[in-house]
Motif scaffolding. Structure first.
Motif, PDB file in Angstrom:
ATOM      1  N   ARG A   1     -16.282  -8.014  -6.700  1.00  0.00           N
ATOM      2  CA  ARG A   1     -16.368  -8.718  -7.987  1.00  0.00           C
ATOM      3  C   ARG A   1     -15.462  -8.073  -9.030  1.00  0.00           C
ATOM      4  O   ARG A   1     -14.739  -8.755  -9.752  1.00  0.00           O
ATOM      5  CB  ARG A   1     -17.821  -8.735  -8.477  1.00  0.00           C
ATOM      6  N   VAL A   2     -15.476  -6.755  -9.103  1.00  0.00           N
ATOM      7  CA  VAL A   2     -14.665  -6.088 -10.116  1.00  0.00           C
ATOM      8  C   VAL A   2     -13.176  -6.183  -9.778  1.00  0.00           C
ATOM      9  O   VAL A   2     -12.349  -6.549 -10.609  1.00  0.00           O
ATOM     10  CB  VAL A   2     -15.090  -4.621 -10.278  1.00  0.00           C
ATOM     11  N   PHE A   3     -12.826  -5.886  -8.533  1.00  0.00           N
ATOM     12  CA  PHE A   3     -11.419  -5.772  -8.217  1.00  0.00           C
ATOM     13  C   PHE A   3     -10.742  -7.105  -7.935  1.00  0.00           C
ATOM     14  O   PHE A   3      -9.511  -7.180  -7.991  1.00  0.00           O
ATOM     15  CB  PHE A   3     -11.227  -4.788  -7.071  1.00  0.00           C
ATOM     16  N   THR A   4     -11.488  -8.151  -7.702  1.00  0.00           N
ATOM     17  CA  THR A   4     -10.848  -9.460  -7.619  1.00  0.00           C
ATOM     18  C   THR A   4     -10.306  -9.846  -8.982  1.00  0.00           C
ATOM     19  O   THR A   4      -9.226 -10.416  -9.101  1.00  0.00           O
ATOM     20  CB  THR A   4     -11.835 -10.529  -7.104  1.00  0.00           C
ATOM     21  N   GLY A   5     -11.044  -9.481 -10.038  1.00  0.00           N
ATOM     22  CA  GLY A   5     -10.574  -9.766 -11.405  1.00  0.00           C
ATOM     23  C   GLY A   5      -9.342  -8.981 -11.757  1.00  0.00           C
ATOM     24  O   GLY A   5      -8.432  -9.474 -12.410  1.00  0.00           O
ATOM     25  N   VAL A   6      -9.278  -7.724 -11.317  1.00  0.00           N
ATOM     26  CA  VAL A   6      -8.090  -6.926 -11.562  1.00  0.00           C
ATOM     27  C   VAL A   6      -6.882  -7.604 -10.929  1.00  0.00           C
ATOM     28  O   VAL A   6      -5.794  -7.644 -11.498  1.00  0.00           O
ATOM     29  CB  VAL A   6      -8.275  -5.495 -11.025  1.00  0.00           C
ATOM     30  N   SER A   7      -7.085  -8.147  -9.742  1.00  0.00           N
ATOM     31  CA  SER A   7      -5.990  -8.831  -9.049  1.00  0.00           C
ATOM     32  C   SER A   7      -5.523 -10.050  -9.832  1.00  0.00           C
ATOM     33  O   SER A   7      -4.325 -10.296  -9.969  1.00  0.00           O
ATOM     34  CB  SER A   7      -6.444  -9.250  -7.649  1.00  0.00           C
ATOM     35  N   ARG A   8      -6.472 -10.801 -10.361  1.00  0.00           N
ATOM     36  CA  ARG A   8      -6.088 -11.964 -11.175  1.00  0.00           C
ATOM     37  C   ARG A   8      -5.304 -11.505 -12.400  1.00  0.00           C
ATOM     38  O   ARG A   8      -4.278 -12.101 -12.766  1.00  0.00           O
ATOM     39  CB  ARG A   8      -7.342 -12.737 -11.613  1.00  0.00           C
ATOM     40  N   GLU A   9      -5.766 -10.440 -13.039  1.00  0.00           N
ATOM     41  CA  GLU A   9      -5.073  -9.931 -14.214  1.00  0.00           C
ATOM     42  C   GLU A   9      -3.667  -9.451 -13.865  1.00  0.00           C
ATOM     43  O   GLU A   9      -2.722  -9.632 -14.652  1.00  0.00           O
ATOM     44  CB  GLU A   9      -5.890  -8.804 -14.845  1.00  0.00           C
TER      45      GLU A   9
ATOM     46  N   ASN B   1     -12.439  -9.175   1.414  1.00  0.00           N
ATOM     47  CA  ASN B   1     -12.175  -8.781   0.031  1.00  0.00           C
ATOM     48  C   ASN B   1     -10.678  -8.810  -0.284  1.00  0.00           C
ATOM     49  O   ASN B   1     -10.270  -9.175  -1.391  1.00  0.00           O
ATOM     50  CB  ASN B   1     -12.737  -7.389  -0.234  1.00  0.00           C
ATOM     51  N   ALA B   2      -9.868  -8.411   0.694  1.00  0.00           N
ATOM     52  CA  ALA B   2      -8.420  -8.432   0.488  1.00  0.00           C
ATOM     53  C   ALA B   2      -7.925  -9.863   0.314  1.00  0.00           C
ATOM     54  O   ALA B   2      -7.069 -10.137  -0.538  1.00  0.00           O
ATOM     55  CB  ALA B   2      -7.717  -7.764   1.665  1.00  0.00           C
ATOM     56  N   LEU B   3      -8.446 -10.785   1.102  1.00  0.00           N
ATOM     57  CA  LEU B   3      -8.051 -12.193   0.964  1.00  0.00           C
ATOM     58  C   LEU B   3      -8.510 -12.748  -0.381  1.00  0.00           C
ATOM     59  O   LEU B   3      -7.780 -13.507  -1.032  1.00  0.00           O
ATOM     60  CB  LEU B   3      -8.628 -13.016   2.114  1.00  0.00           C
ATOM     61  N   ASN B   4      -9.704 -12.364  -0.804  1.00  0.00           N
ATOM     62  CA  ASN B   4     -10.175 -12.780  -2.137  1.00  0.00           C
ATOM     63  C   ASN B   4      -9.237 -12.256  -3.220  1.00  0.00           C
ATOM     64  O   ASN B   4      -8.922 -12.960  -4.189  1.00  0.00           O
ATOM     65  CB  ASN B   4     -11.592 -12.251  -2.389  1.00  0.00           C
ATOM     66  N   GLY B   5      -8.800 -11.006  -3.069  1.00  0.00           N
ATOM     67  CA  GLY B   5      -7.885 -10.429  -4.036  1.00  0.00           C
ATOM     68  C   GLY B   5      -6.545 -11.139  -4.048  1.00  0.00           C
ATOM     69  O   GLY B   5      -5.963 -11.386  -5.112  1.00  0.00           O
ATOM     70  N   SER B   6      -6.049 -11.482  -2.880  1.00  0.00           N
ATOM     71  CA  SER B   6      -4.777 -12.198  -2.798  1.00  0.00           C
ATOM     72  C   SER B   6      -4.882 -13.569  -3.457  1.00  0.00           C
ATOM     73  O   SER B   6      -3.982 -13.983  -4.206  1.00  0.00           O
ATOM     74  CB  SER B   6      -4.365 -12.351  -1.328  1.00  0.00           C
TER      75      SER B   6
ATOM     76  N   ARG C   1     -14.242   1.574   1.931  1.00  0.00           N
ATOM     77  CA  ARG C   1     -13.702   0.359   2.517  1.00  0.00           C
ATOM     78  C   ARG C   1     -13.001  -0.583   1.567  1.00  0.00           C
ATOM     79  O   ARG C   1     -11.994  -1.127   1.855  1.00  0.00           O
ATOM     80  CB  ARG C   1     -14.798  -0.416   3.198  1.00  0.00           C
ATOM     81  N   VAL C   2     -13.429  -0.851   0.441  1.00  0.00           N
ATOM     82  CA  VAL C   2     -12.795  -1.904  -0.341  1.00  0.00           C
ATOM     83  C   VAL C   2     -11.546  -1.443  -1.051  1.00  0.00           C
ATOM     84  O   VAL C   2     -10.985  -2.182  -1.815  1.00  0.00           O
ATOM     85  CB  VAL C   2     -13.794  -2.430  -1.354  1.00  0.00           C
ATOM     86  N   LEU C   3     -11.131  -0.232  -0.784  1.00  0.00           N
ATOM     87  CA  LEU C   3     -10.170   0.354  -1.690  1.00  0.00           C
ATOM     88  C   LEU C   3      -8.728   0.264  -1.272  1.00  0.00           C
ATOM     89  O   LEU C   3      -7.895   0.943  -1.825  1.00  0.00           O
ATOM     90  CB  LEU C   3     -10.591   1.771  -1.898  1.00  0.00           C
ATOM     91  N   LEU C   4      -8.402  -0.532  -0.317  1.00  0.00           N
ATOM     92  CA  LEU C   4      -7.007  -0.702   0.033  1.00  0.00           C
ATOM     93  C   LEU C   4      -6.247  -1.328  -1.119  1.00  0.00           C
ATOM     94  O   LEU C   4      -6.748  -2.217  -1.783  1.00  0.00           O
ATOM     95  CB  LEU C   4      -6.900  -1.649   1.237  1.00  0.00           C
ATOM     96  N   PRO C   5      -5.015  -0.899  -1.338  1.00  0.00           N
ATOM     97  CA  PRO C   5      -4.221  -1.585  -2.357  1.00  0.00           C
ATOM     98  C   PRO C   5      -4.163  -3.077  -2.112  1.00  0.00           C
ATOM     99  O   PRO C   5      -4.105  -3.868  -3.044  1.00  0.00           O
ATOM    100  CB  PRO C   5      -2.837  -0.937  -2.196  1.00  0.00           C
ATOM    101  N   LEU C   6      -4.203  -3.512  -0.843  1.00  0.00           N
ATOM    102  CA  LEU C   6      -4.175  -4.942  -0.546  1.00  0.00           C
ATOM    103  C   LEU C   6      -5.354  -5.679  -1.170  1.00  0.00           C
ATOM    104  O   LEU C   6      -5.267  -6.878  -1.447  1.00  0.00           O
ATOM    105  CB  LEU C   6      -4.234  -5.150   0.981  1.00  0.00           C
ATOM    106  N   ALA C   7      -6.450  -4.976  -1.348  1.00  0.00           N
ATOM    107  CA  ALA C   7      -7.669  -5.655  -1.768  1.00  0.00           C
ATOM    108  C   ALA C   7      -7.650  -6.051  -3.227  1.00  0.00           C
ATOM    109  O   ALA C   7      -8.588  -6.665  -3.704  1.00  0.00           O
ATOM    110  CB  ALA C   7      -8.878  -4.755  -1.499  1.00  0.00           C
ATOM    111  N   LEU C   8      -6.602  -5.697  -3.898  1.00  0.00           N
ATOM    112  CA  LEU C   8      -6.560  -5.757  -5.340  1.00  0.00           C
ATOM    113  C   LEU C   8      -6.984  -7.100  -5.926  1.00  0.00           C
ATOM    114  O   LEU C   8      -6.239  -7.989  -5.905  1.00  0.00           O
ATOM    115  CB  LEU C   8      -5.172  -5.431  -5.800  1.00  0.00           C
ATOM    116  N   LEU C   9      -7.822  -7.248  -6.515  1.00  0.00           N
ATOM    117  CA  LEU C   9      -8.827  -7.233  -7.510  1.00  0.00           C
ATOM    118  C   LEU C   9      -9.377  -8.345  -8.385  1.00  0.00           C
ATOM    119  O   LEU C   9      -8.716  -9.247  -8.549  1.00  0.00           O
ATOM    120  CB  LEU C   9      -8.415  -6.236  -8.459  1.00  0.00           C
TER     121      LEU C   9
END
Length: 279
Positions: A257-265, A170-175, A4-12
């Motif tokens: 937690r892990v992939f929200t940081g990837v998104s910020r990076e 999770n996707a919104l958190n990543g965005s 589930r959390v693995l959509l590209p949209l969810a990035l990180l």
């Protein structure tokens, strides 16, 4: 069930898990056994490929091209499995403190459980090919038109495991994290308020929900197509147990937690790339 959390949209997200050595040797061994039962090493390898492809798409959207060598190198470093995976395991282990990980491993390493995990991984890898994913989406539309019982089972699973809502969250958190990365890197107007950023993120919710729903149904229908109804029902039933619910919750939390940081990076890296262009 980690799909589930693995959509590209969810990035990180910033890799902020506790130090690996903080957990006992026994706890680390249990975490490792569970990770192997879930085929997480294989999954993270696939996610790296997804992430690099997403980086190319992001460059096309933001920079009008595939990005230069510096951008590709930064994306590759951000999606380094050697960085992401240990941090994920630490977070997952912390989330599972006190849970019955033995029951999780017992089911997932059973012949039936291992088969389902293998099917999920195979489908995830197949979806790296856009043509396969698009064919799966068309197949789901056909099942929907037929009012197929298999689709009703998948819908019940999505609802009972809260897959759609958790993925969207999770996707919104990543965005949001990506916007924060852009701001940190100086690519957003200084006058832009947090409320305005949140408004821009929330404006994406309906599109994220629609894309997530499409992906979930096509992915799950592809994964579970070889299973008969009884096998699928038993798999769904596992995630209705206390152990299954604990695992589901912990996986979502660890991926978030892990992939929200990837998104910020990624946002910070994109800001640097934008700053180096003649705008």
């Amino acid at each position: 069930m980690y799909q589930r959390v693995l959509l590209p949209l969810a990035l990180l997200l910033a890799l902020c898990a506790a130090p690996f050595g903080a957990r006992s040797a026994g706890a680390q061994a249990a975490d490792a056994a569970l990770a192997e039962a879930l085929a997480l090493p294989e999954l993270f390898s696939i996610m790296r490929e997804e992430g690099i492809a997403y980086g190319d798409a992001l460059a096309e959207d933001l920079f009008g091209g595939a990005g230069n060598a510096r951008w590709r190198a930064e994306v590759s470093a951000i999606y380094d499995v050697g960085r992401m995976y240990p941090a994920f395991l630490d977070t997952l282990g912390s989330e599972l403190e006190g849970a019955d990980t033995g029951a999780m491993v017992d089911y997932l390493t059973s012949a039936e459980g291992a088969r389902v995990v293998g099917l999920e991984i195979a489908a995830r890898r197949a979806f790296l090919d856009d043509s396969v994913r698009e064919a799966a989406e068309a197949e789901v539309e056909g099942l929907r038109a037929e009012d197929a019982p298999r689709l009703a089972r998948i819908e019940a699973f999505i609802t009972s495991a809260d897959l759609l809502e958790s993925n969207v969250a999770n996707a919104l958190n990543g965005s949001l994290a990506f916007y924060h990365g852009l701001a940190e890197g100086g690519a957003m107007p200084e006058s832009l308020t947090e409320e305005e950023i949140l408004g821009q993120v929330w404006a994406q919710e309906s599109d994220i929900r629609a894309e997530t729903e499409t992906w979930l149904y096509s992915y799950l229908a592809t994964s579970y197509a070889p299973l008969d109804d009884a096998e699928l029902d038993r798999y769904i039933a596992f995630y209705d147990t206390k152990a299954g619910q604990d695992l589901n919750r912990a996986l979502f939390a660890a991926f978030d937690r892990v992939f929200t940081g990837v998104s910020r990076e990624l946002g910070v890296a994109a800001a640097r790339q934008l700053g180096g262009q003649d705008l």
